[in-house]
Design an enzyme around this catalytic site. Structure first.
Site, PDB file in Angstrom:
ATOM      1  CB  ALA A  33      -0.924   0.001   1.212  1.00  0.00           C
ATOM      2  CE1 TYR A  35       7.317   0.413  -6.037  1.00  0.00           C
ATOM      3  CE2 TYR A  35       5.141   0.015  -6.990  1.00  0.00           C
ATOM      4  CZ  TYR A  35       6.497   0.223  -7.151  1.00  0.00           C
ATOM      5  OH  TYR A  35       7.037   0.261  -8.401  1.00  0.00           O
ATOM      6  CB  SER A  81      -1.574  -5.141 -16.516  1.00  0.00           C
ATOM      7  OG  SER A  81      -1.921  -4.026 -17.288  1.00  0.00           O
ATOM      8  CG  LEU A  82      -6.458  -8.007 -14.204  1.00  0.00           C
ATOM      9  CD1 LEU A  82      -6.577  -8.849 -12.949  1.00  0.00           C
ATOM     10  CD2 LEU A  82      -7.795  -7.971 -14.940  1.00  0.00           C
ATOM     11  CD  GLU A 112     -11.541 -15.566 -13.112  1.00  0.00           C
ATOM     12  OE1 GLU A 112     -10.359 -15.232 -12.862  1.00  0.00           O
ATOM     13  OE2 GLU A 112     -11.917 -15.979 -14.211  1.00  0.00           O
ATOM     14  CE  LYS A 114      -5.357  -8.404  -8.789  1.00  0.00           C
ATOM     15  NZ  LYS A 114      -4.130  -8.585  -8.013  1.00  0.00           N
ATOM     16  CG  ASP A 116      -1.327 -11.107  -2.923  1.00  0.00           C
ATOM     17  OD1 ASP A 116      -0.764 -10.677  -3.949  1.00  0.00           O
ATOM     18  OD2 ASP A 116      -1.206 -10.574  -1.814  1.00  0.00           O
ATOM     19  NE  ARG A 135       1.156  -9.159 -16.649  1.00  0.00           N
ATOM     20  CZ  ARG A 135       1.586  -7.929 -16.496  1.00  0.00           C
ATOM     21  NH1 ARG A 135       2.559  -7.686 -15.639  1.00  0.00           N
ATOM     22  NH2 ARG A 135       1.070  -6.944 -17.175  1.00  0.00           N
ATOM     23  CE1 TYR A 223      -4.996 -14.987 -15.104  1.00  0.00           C
ATOM     24  CE2 TYR A 223      -4.788 -15.874 -12.876  1.00  0.00           C
ATOM     25  CZ  TYR A 223      -4.290 -15.101 -13.919  1.00  0.00           C
ATOM     26  OH  TYR A 223      -3.098 -14.463 -13.771  1.00  0.00           O
ATOM     27  CE  LYS A 312      -4.994  -4.823  -5.359  1.00  0.00           C
ATOM     28  NZ  LYS A 312      -3.913  -4.169  -6.073  1.00  0.00           N
ATOM     29  CB  CYS A 406      -1.248  -1.144  38.268  1.00  0.00           C
ATOM     30  SG  CYS A 406      -2.818  -1.025  37.388  1.00  0.00           S
ATOM     31  CB  CYS A 409      -5.044   0.243  41.060  1.00  0.00           C
ATOM     32  SG  CYS A 409      -3.997  -1.220  40.953  1.00  0.00           S
ATOM     33  CB  CYS A 424      -2.268  -4.812  37.707  1.00  0.00           C
ATOM     34  SG  CYS A 424      -3.089  -4.188  39.181  1.00  0.00           S
ATOM     35  CB  CYS A 430      -6.780  -3.060  39.805  1.00  0.00           C
ATOM     36  SG  CYS A 430      -6.413  -2.218  38.264  1.00  0.00           S
TER      37      CYS A 430
HETATM   38  O1  D41 Z   1      -6.293 -14.316  -9.530  1.00  0.00           O
HETATM   39  C1  D41 Z   1      -5.656 -13.471 -10.161  1.00  0.00           C
HETATM   40  N1  D41 Z   1      -4.612 -12.879  -9.600  1.00  0.00           N
HETATM   41  C2  D41 Z   1      -6.033 -13.100 -11.541  1.00  0.00           C
HETATM   42  C3  D41 Z   1      -5.147 -12.367 -12.311  1.00  0.00           C
HETATM   43  C4  D41 Z   1      -7.268 -13.507 -12.112  1.00  0.00           C
HETATM   44  N2  D41 Z   1      -8.162 -14.218 -11.400  1.00  0.00           N
HETATM   45  N3  D41 Z   1      -7.572 -13.159 -13.370  1.00  0.00           N
HETATM   46  C5  D41 Z   1      -6.702 -12.441 -14.140  1.00  0.00           C
HETATM   47  N4  D41 Z   1      -7.069 -12.138 -15.405  1.00  0.00           N
HETATM   48  C6  D41 Z   1      -6.246 -11.450 -16.181  1.00  0.00           C
HETATM   49  C7  D41 Z   1      -6.690 -11.126 -17.577  1.00  0.00           C
HETATM   50  C8  D41 Z   1      -8.114 -10.666 -17.590  1.00  0.00           C
HETATM   51  C9  D41 Z   1      -5.821 -10.057 -18.176  1.00  0.00           C
HETATM   52  C10 D41 Z   1      -6.566 -12.379 -18.390  1.00  0.00           C
HETATM   53  C11 D41 Z   1      -5.452 -12.027 -13.631  1.00  0.00           C
HETATM   54  C12 D41 Z   1      -4.622 -11.271 -14.506  1.00  0.00           C
HETATM   55  N5  D41 Z   1      -5.048 -10.994 -15.770  1.00  0.00           N
HETATM   56  C13 D41 Z   1      -3.306 -10.748 -14.156  1.00  0.00           C
HETATM   57  N6  D41 Z   1      -2.494 -11.190 -13.217  1.00  0.00           N
HETATM   58  C14 D41 Z   1      -1.399 -10.446 -13.215  1.00  0.00           C
HETATM   59  C15 D41 Z   1      -1.500  -9.502 -14.185  1.00  0.00           C
HETATM   60  C16 D41 Z   1      -2.701  -9.680 -14.781  1.00  0.00           C
END
Ligand code: D41
Length: 670
Positions: A33, A35, A81-82, A112, A114, A116, A135, A223, A312, A406, A409, A424, A430
């Site tokens: 966070a 970053y 990327s997402l 879905e 996400k 980590d 990636r 996925y 997120k 304490c 008290c 204490c 107390c």
């Molecule tokens: O579970 C995940 N981290 C996740 C990452 C997910 N469930 N779906 C993802 N779908 C995509 C696309 C839609 C671009 C195919 C992703 C990612 N991308 C992703 N993970 C890292 C960069 C992008």
């Protein structure tokens, strides 16, 4: 004021340093966070002053630089990327834009979790795994084939009808159990531990020796399909996920297809609630348009698809300044160091206090007043200080000293040999201990006195009117109504609540009286074993040790509690004032009960009994009822509108019972 150019340069330098530690060393110095915050600040600054953008600004490179130790792999199709959303509004904006572009009134989505972890690409030629790559920056990643081949969940050969060539995308992650186990071992070896599962997974995946990777319990969830030759795909994402699963690759059991963005948001809330219970870390959810033809229409912008977005969760770890450390006194006299913090938004709320647990923890983490510290708040758990950002320690930090007296008290503070906790020694002298004991006594899972708040208890203790729990039952309505912030109505309600609470259960009472180390489950075991209070009061150590859940420490605390005249006096007064509980029929040999050794979790509402009834019945048959699903759970009993616990049970493959199933186990005739 700092010049924008100067600030941008400072931000770039910090971000470069953080990114290096994160991506190359797998050892980040600050929470994600932090970053993100610096990154967004630089982005905003560059948007306002485009002349400040330099080619090597962190904003100009999305993703990681490949590590030279591994061969670069050019992805046949870039790994996109997402886009991120941090609020409901951003999610709704995303949906509106997508609907407008697609010319649809509503879109079907797949939600879905996400994961980590680390995104990877797996290439299968005629069904055989030929390449696995990270990636990287989305165009070029690292060849980690040898390491990925050691992950048992990754099939080396796909099953069924497979295309000539197919590239599958997914996330490699380390389940929490594996992460903790790995850190325990590293710590035992005196080696550096990983700050989170994702970094541990990254470290494991980038081992030069695949034999080391093989010892890490990495897992994968798939996925997406990337490049494809000589094969055809279904028309929806959900079917695509089913196809991936049919080929033998793991797909999340938490994926759900929903009919609207509102349902997406509901699913977000469900998974957020389930988050703490899941055996792996997720940092949000991903919404994806289900219809693959609509996705084509939507296309992509920059390097992210317009048909998907990551929603997120609020960050669970952020950093802030430790302003001071104060000591709180609990109901057993335990002194808990509490961190006073510069307020920060963490885990969805603003936090200005966090626990530091005890002095040993302060020593171990080397926490000093003035430090920049990482604060964690996960789910409903009390916020805690997890570590110090040692690189950012100012010169004038101060050590934390344990008080000798304490803070409430003034009695001596003592620390028993071998105990981490200082206490204490004032006992019920107390007021903090007295208040704590009363708060516990009236709490929901104890005597359940509705409306007896902390402020009221504080007043009653301060005035000396209430010394022990029994005194609560002598309070009159007039007396209560004359107190601060108390109306006639609330006074009447409170008297009624006190009256109601008198009809209780033995287990609750044993829990309520606050014997050290006797929690709810142990209190219930004691109630079941002895059936009534006199038998418990008379029980010797041997009889106590025969009770499930009771070890020597608990047995000693129980004995010493009942050896104190004043405690027996309070119990006698409670009885005189009308507190009643039904006797429990004692079953001689608990080991032979039907549900001995079985652990249950209840979720949703049952039709013919309340959850408390079900709990009592299970316990009466020797079973245990706990609040959260884990691998140790034997059964999850699901009623109507079950919560996330059901999802977790399914994810863990735990047997799920309906009400009839539970009744069958309890031996009810149907
Ligand atoms: O579970 C995940 N981290 C996740 C990452 C997910 N469930 N779906 C993802 N779908 C995509 C696309 C839609 C671009 C195919 C992703 C990612 N991308 C992703 N993970 C890292 C960069 C992008």
């Amino acid at each position: 004021m700092i010049e924008p150019a100067q600030r941008a340069a400072a931000l770039r330098e910090q971000l470069h340093e953080h990114a290096h530690r994160y991506y190359v060393l797998d050892d980040p110095s600050v929470p994600d966070a932090d970053y993100d915050r610096l990154y967004r600040e630089l982005e905003a600054l560059e948007a306002e002053h485009p002349e400040l953008i330099v080619p090597d600004s962190p904003t100009q490179r999305v993703g990681a630089q490949p590590n030279s130790a591994f061969e670069p792999v050019r992805h046949r199709l870039p790994m996109l990327s997402l886009a991120n959303a941090f609020s409901e509004q951003e999610v709704r904006d995303f949906d509106r834009r997508a609907r407008e572009r697609a010319g649809e009134d509503a879109l079907v989505y797949v939600v879905e979790p996400k994961m980590d972890g680390l995104a990877v690409s797996l290439t299968y030629e005629r069904g055989l795994l030929v390449k696995a790559a990270t990636r990287g920056d989305g165009r070029t990643g690292e060849d980690v084939t040898a390491n990925v081949r050691t992950i048992r969940q990754v099939p080396l050969r796909l099953s069924g009808d497979v295309p000539e060539l197919v590239e599958i995308r997914g996330e490699i992650y380390l389940p929490l159990a594996g992460f903790h186990e790995m850190n325990r071992r590293l710590e035992a070896d005196g080696a550096k531990t990983f700050v989170n599962p994702r970094n541990a997974a990254a470290g494991a995946l980038r081992q030069l020796d695949p034999a080391v990777t093989a010892r890490r319990p990495l897992e994968i969830v798939c996925y997406a399909v990337g490049h494809l030759e000589a094969g055809s795909l279904p028309t929806t994402h959900m079917e695509l996920l089913e196809l991936i699963a049919a080929w033998g690759l793991p797909v999340s059991s938490l994926n759900q297809r929903v009919d609207s963005i509102d349902d997406c948001l509901r699913q977000y809330a469900e998974l957020q609630a389930a988050r703490e219970e899941l055996p792996f870390e997720i940092d949000g959810v991903v919404y994806k348009v289900d219809d693959l033809a609509i996705r084509e229409t939507l296309g992509q912008v920059a390097r992210a698809p317009r048909w998907a977005i990551a929603h997120k969760f609020p960050a669970e770890e952020v950093s802030t300044r430790l302003l001071d450390v104060e000591f709180q006194v609990g109901r057993t006299g335990a002194l808990t160091p509490v961190a006073r913090l510069d307020p920060v938004f963490v885990g969805g709320v603003t936090v200005s206090n966090a626990t530091l647990h005890n002095m040993d923890e302060i020593e171990r983490k080397d926490v000093r007043i003035g430090d920049r510290v990482v604060v964690r708040r996960a789910g409903d758990v009390i916020p805690e200080v997890v570590r110090v950002l040692i690189d950012e320690r100012p010169d004038d930090v101060q050590r934390v000293e344990q008080p000798a007296a304490c803070p409430v008290c003034g009695s001596d503070v003592v620390r028993a040999e071998g105990e981490a906790i200082a206490r204490c020694s004032g006992g019920l002298v107390c007021s903090a201990q007295r208040e704590g004991a009363l708060r516990h006594f009236v709490s929901r899972r104890a005597m359940d006195v509705d409306g007896m708040g902390d402020k009221l208890i504080e007043q009653l203790v301060a005035s000396g009117r209430v010394q022990s729990p029994a005194d609560l039952y002598t309070l009159t309505q007039d007396e209560l109504a004359s107190l601060e912030r108390m109306g006639e109505k609330s006074a009447a309600n409170l008297v009624a609540a006190l009256e109601r609470s008198k009809q209780t259960e033995l287990g609750r009472l044993i829990y309520a009286i606050g014997i050290r180390e006797v929690g709810e489950v142990t209190a219930q075991s004691l109630a079941n074993a002895f059936g009534d209070l006199p038998a418990l009061i008379d029980a010797d150590e041997e009889a106590l040790l025969a009770v499930p859940d009771v070890g020597p420490i608990v047995a000693r605390h129980v004995r010493s509690f009942f050896e104190q005249e004043q405690n027996l006096g309070v119990l006698e007064s409670l009885r005189e004032l009308g507190v009643r509980w039904p006797k429990i029929e004692v079953v001689e040999s608990p080991a032979e009960q039907a549900l001995s050794g079985k652990t249950f979790v209840l979720t949703g509402s049952l039709e013919t009994m309340t959850r408390d009834d079900a709990k009592a019945r299970i316990q009466a048959s020797g079973g245990k009822v706990t609040g959260s699903v884990s691998r140790k759970t034997d059964y999850v009993v699901a009623g109507a509108d079950p919560g996330s616990k059901l999802a977790k049970a399914e994810a863990l493959g735990i047997e799920v019972l309906d009400e009839a199933g539970l009744r069958a186990l309890l031996g009810d005739a149907d």
